[in-house]
Write a protein that holds these residues in place. Structure first.
Motif, short mmCIF file in Angstrom:
data_model
loop_
_atom_site.label_atom_id
_atom_site.label_comp_id
_atom_site.label_asym_id
_atom_site.label_seq_id
_atom_site.Cartn_x
_atom_site.Cartn_y
_atom_site.Cartn_z
N THR A 117 43.32 37.01 23.11
CA THR A 117 42.21 36.10 23.68
C THR A 117 41.71 35.00 23.04
OG1 THR A 117 42.89 37.78 25.18
CG2 THR A 117 42.55 36.18 26.22
N CYS A 118 40.87 35.68 22.80
CA CYS A 118 39.48 35.19 21.75
C CYS A 118 40.41 34.20 21.15
CB CYS A 118 38.57 35.78 21.22
SG CYS A 118 37.64 36.39 22.31
N LEU A 173 41.90 31.58 22.72
CA LEU A 173 41.34 30.40 23.91
C LEU A 173 40.89 29.51 23.03
CD1 LEU A 173 39.72 33.16 26.14
CD2 LEU A 173 41.68 31.03 26.54
N GLY A 174 40.40 30.11 21.60
CA GLY A 174 39.71 29.45 20.28
C GLY A 174 40.77 28.59 19.81
N PHE A 205 42.92 26.91 21.47
CA PHE A 205 43.24 25.60 22.53
C PHE A 205 41.77 24.42 21.88
CE2 PHE A 205 46.28 28.05 24.04
CZ PHE A 205 47.36 26.80 23.56
N THR A 206 40.81 25.60 22.56
CA THR A 206 39.12 24.82 22.59
C THR A 206 39.08 24.66 21.37
OG1 THR A 206 38.23 26.92 23.84
CG2 THR A 206 37.03 25.24 23.07
N LEU A 216 41.56 20.88 21.17
CA LEU A 216 41.01 20.12 22.58
C LEU A 216 39.65 19.36 22.21
CD1 LEU A 216 41.28 21.39 26.17
CD2 LEU A 216 41.89 19.30 25.15
N TYR A 217 39.00 19.93 21.06
CA TYR A 217 37.66 19.92 20.59
C TYR A 217 37.22 18.34 20.16
CZ TYR A 217 33.29 19.27 18.56
OH TYR A 217 32.32 19.09 18.06
N LYS A 239 40.89 16.95 19.59
CA LYS A 239 40.97 15.67 20.44
C LYS A 239 39.85 14.99 20.97
CE LYS A 239 45.06 15.29 22.24
NZ LYS A 239 46.34 16.46 23.35
N ALA A 240 38.92 15.53 22.01
CA ALA A 240 37.84 14.90 22.93
C ALA A 240 36.56 14.04 21.15
CB ALA A 240 37.80 15.75 23.35
N PHE A 241 36.48 15.09 20.91
CA PHE A 241 35.25 14.33 19.98
C PHE A 241 35.84 13.28 18.58
CE2 PHE A 241 34.03 17.27 22.52
CZ PHE A 241 32.90 16.85 23.42
#
Lengths: 325, 479
Positions: free
Chosen positions: A12-13, A16-17, A19-20, A23-24, A26-28
């Motif tokens: 899970t970690c 999640l890691g 994806f995070t 996204l991070y 992509k976002a920044f």
């Protein structure tokens, strides 16, 4: 049990890691730079090409060529103008250009008082050089630096000669022109008359109309009514040709008539390819654009002073329907 | 040692740090976006201001022409200055896309100012017509400026469209990121908290289990807690307590056993006393009779009989007296000799007794009537049943820290089973010809007396029996 729990947790970690993190990233890191602030170096010359007929094939070519030429010489050139011979808009653009203190104006000549006032008084007041292109206005009336474009007189002659070739030495020719007889139209008309005056068997009728489509149709109808035996039409102003041919087509077949025009109308080329026009005068818009830009820059740089006040003539030739077909 | 306190602090700090990091990042990003928004808005506002100011200027000019008073002129000048200021601000909006248009724009503003100035000049010189002309031109220019503003805004929108969309997309991404981040942090924190709580509760559970075990009386299970905090310390202390309790218990058990043994010894003594009493009625009478007989025999000239009778009497007296207190080995040996004198008189040549005694060892304490039953036993089994008699060796030797007493005979030997029974202290059926205080009784009394099991060994074969007693020189244990 415990081991499975830890395994599930780790998975899970990781998921999640992942994806995070993506996204991070992509976002920044998304590139969203503002357009570069001006590169600092001021363009030395700002030129404007103003025409009354934006987005017609003729003026597109001229505009592109002029812009290219200006770019080569390190100047910036913008094409302004009005659509569909909107004189009011056109004059407004001209005035804006003058008030904006551009370095040079290349303009499609307009033989009206307002135009001449603007060119003569305003532009001269601000010391902005004006070059007319494609359509000329006499220097004495506009204080233009020079003219770049076709020799309209010669163009008229070419049309007349072609008419003689096609029709023979006798017949009736209807010449349709603008009510407001602009300088270039007059020149064309003069050229035609110059040739045809040697042939007494050819009868010419001059008809005047405006830019409004209904009036063109009315004028054409009138002409056809008064001169049922006519053999040929010449649209002195290219814009007239479309409506005129349309009206002729309503009466009878278009083919028997010898119809001629010029290439600076919006539909000239398409009418020619449809075979409705028998011939048009093809001018050199590219040459006009590039040459005018080049000349005005030369003038600004004091490389060629003064410019020839008679103008710099560009090539013309007759384009026949058969060739196009 | 890692304290629970410290653990809690660490966990809290980690959580706090994560939160702070996220907060800072988001705040930083928000700030950045905010700035961008501000920039964008600023651009539009500036352009709009140009339009407004130019219109204001025209209005002021018009007002002045209608009512030419100094206040209106001041107003006009103010708006003119503002126009110039705005013009300089507009220059910041320049970028590669609107370079040309912006220059035109700024020049238009210049033209407007110039035209206004001209108009004002003409007005002052009363050239009304020219002034009006310039005014109308200024009005036109102002209109152009408005139009151009719109054009610029339009191109601005085109230029920045991608950028604006980027911002929108990015804020979407941030929203999603927020959700993922929250999920991840939740997961992580749950794991951390789980591990943390486990690290506290697991040792406590172990401790609880150990306490349960102790309360149920299982003191032998060691308490072991693998943790590095106070609980481990607690467990260690607890374990030490357990060991101490364990020791105490075993000590108490030991004492109880000793008590038990003491009790047993007392019981045995009682038993031997009882047995003794049984034969006391006759012995006293016999003792007196024997003395009388001895004197009679002496008077009649039978010396040997007299001596014999004295021996019997001495033996009898000893038996009656020395039962409940320790005697020395010397005394025992003396009694033994008297006993053997009697036996010799009984068996004459059939009994061969050989004694070798280390005199230095005779001061050792020994319970009374220990040697006699053993010798008696030897006589009973090795000499009496055999017609040609038997030999008995009696030796006392010094064995460093103990005195070794050996009684050996050449009798037919004792059965293995019987030896075992004797040494284990079990009572065996008595033969009729024993004096009563049996072999087993001796063994048990010796053991109790010296507090040691290793006091007697019996070697027996068909060629004889050898009883070895080890009497410690230093008596220890209970009396």
């Amino acid at each position: 049990m415990r081991k499975t729990g830890i395994l599930i947790f780790c998975l899970t970690c990781i998921v999640l890691g992942y994806f995070t993190f993506t996204l991070y990233k992509k976002a920044f890191t998304s590139e969203r730079d503002l357009p570069a602030a001006s590169d600092g170096q001021e363009v030395k010359y700002r030129l404007v090409l103003i025409t009354q007929e934006l987005e017609t094939p003729f003026w597109d070519k001229a505009g592109i060529a002029a812009r290219e030429q200006a770019r080569k010489n390190g100047a910036s050139l913008e094409v302004w103008g009005s659509y569909g011979k909107n004189q009011e808009e056109f004059l407004k653009k001209l005035e804006i250009a003058i008030q904006s203190k551009v370095d040079g104006i290349i303009v499609q000549g307009l033989d009206t008082k307002e135009f001449k006032d603007l060119a003569k008084i305003k532009a001269a007041f601000y010391g902005i050089p004006i070059i007319t292109v494609a359509n000329d206005v006499p220097k004495s009336e506009s204080l233009r630096k020079t003219y770049v474009g076709s020799d309209q007189y010669l163009a008229g002659q070419l049309i007349a000669e072609q008419l003689l070739d096609d029709m023979g030495h006798e017949g009736k020719v209807i010449l349709m022109g603008d009510k407001h007889k602009e300088y270039y139209q007059q020149q064309r008309l003069d050229g035609i008359h110059e040739v045809l005056k040697d042939y007494p068997n050819i009868q010419t009728v001059y008809a005047e109309t405006t830019d409004v489509r209904e009036e063109i149709i009315a004028a054409t109808q009138n002409m056809l009514n008064q001169n049922p035996d006519t053999d040929s039409f010449v649209a002195i102003k290219a814009n007239i040709a479309g409506a005129m041919i349309h009206e002729i087509g309503r009466r009878s077949l278009v083919e028997p008539y010898y119809i001629y025009s010029f290439d600076d109308g919006p539909d000239s080329i398409s009418l020619l390819t449809q075979g409705k026009l028998d011939g048009i005068i093809e001018q050199s818009p590219e040459k006009m654009g590039s040459l005018s830009a080049e000349l005005i820059l030369k003038w600004l740089k004091d490389e060629e002073v003064p410019l020839k006040s008679d103008g710099y003539l560009t090539d013309i030739r007759i384009l026949k329907a058969l060739e196009k077909k | 040692m890692n304290k629970i306190h410290k653990k809690i602090w660490t966990l809290t700090t980690v959580i706090l740090l994560i939160m702070a990091a996220i907060w800072i990042t988001l705040t930083y990003y928000n700030q950045k976006t905010q700035n961008q928004y501000n920039d964008i808005l600023q651009r539009y506002l500036r352009m709009n201001e140009v339009t407004r100011t130019s219109q204001q200027m025209i209005a002021d000019l018009n007002n002045y022409f209608i009512t030419p008073i100094p206040e209106n002129l001041d107003k006009l000048n103010t708006s003119k200055e503002k126009m110039i200021k705005v013009r300089s601000e507009v220059s910041y909006l320049r970028n590669s896309e609107n370079d040309f248009a912006l220059t035109n724009y700024m020049n238009l503003i210049d033209s407007l100012v110039e035209t206004t100035d001209r108009s004002l000049l003409f007005f002052k010189e009363k050239e009304t017509e020219d002034s009006a002309k310039e005014f109308s031109e200024a009005t036109r220019i102002s209109m152009y400026i408005s139009e151009m503003t719109l054009t610029l805004v339009d191109s601005e929108l085109n230029t920045y469209e991608r950028f604006y969309r980027g911002i929108i997309e990015q804020s979407e991404e941030i929203k999603k990121l927020g959700i993922w981040l929250m999920l991840m942090i939740t997961c992580l924190l749950m794991f951390l908290t789980y591990g943390f709580s486990l690290s506290i509760t697991k040792p406590v559970q172990k401790l609880t289990k150990a306490a349960n075990d102790l309360s149920r009386g299982r003191f032998h299970l060691p308490i072991k807690v693998d943790s590095n905090d106070e609980i481990a310390f607690l467990a260690q202390t607890f374990d030490r307590m357990r060991v101490n309790i364990n020791n105490l218990i075993s000590e108490i058990q030991h004492k109880a056993q000793l008590e038990h043994e003491l009790q047993e010894s007392k019981l045995l003594l009682k038993e031997s006393q009882l047995l003794n009493l049984q034969s006391q009625i006759n012995p006293h009478f016999l003792f007196n009779t024997l003395n009388t007989l001895s004197k009679k025999a002496y008077l009649e000239g039978s010396l040997e009989t007299s001596d014999l009778l004295v021996s019997v009497a001495g033996l009898l007296r000893y038996n009656l007296k020395r039962l409940d207190r320790p005697v020395t080995l010397g005394e025992e040996v003396m009694v033994l000799q008297q006993y053997m004198d009697i036996q010799k008189a009984r068996f004459t040549d059939r009994l061969h007794l050989k004694m070798s005694i280390d005199e230095t060892c005779l001061n050792v304490d020994i319970p009374g009537l220990t040697l006699q039953p053993i010798i008696e036993n030897a006589v009973n089994y090795a000499v009496e049943p055999r017609e040609d008699g038997g030999k008995i060796w009696f030796r006392i030797q010094d064995g460093n820290d103990c005195v070794i007493i050996e009684v050996e005979d050449d009798g037919p030997g004792i059965e293995e089973l019987k030896i075992k029974q004797i040494l284990q202290g079990q009572f065996i059926q008595k033969d009729g010809n024993s004096t009563g205080i049996g072999f087993t009784n001796v063994v048990r009394r010796l053991r109790l007396f010296y507090g040691s099991d290793d006091v007697m060994s019996i070697e027996s074969s068909a060629a004889g029996t050898k009883v070895v007693m080890k009497i410690p020189k230093d008596r220890r244990g209970a009396a």
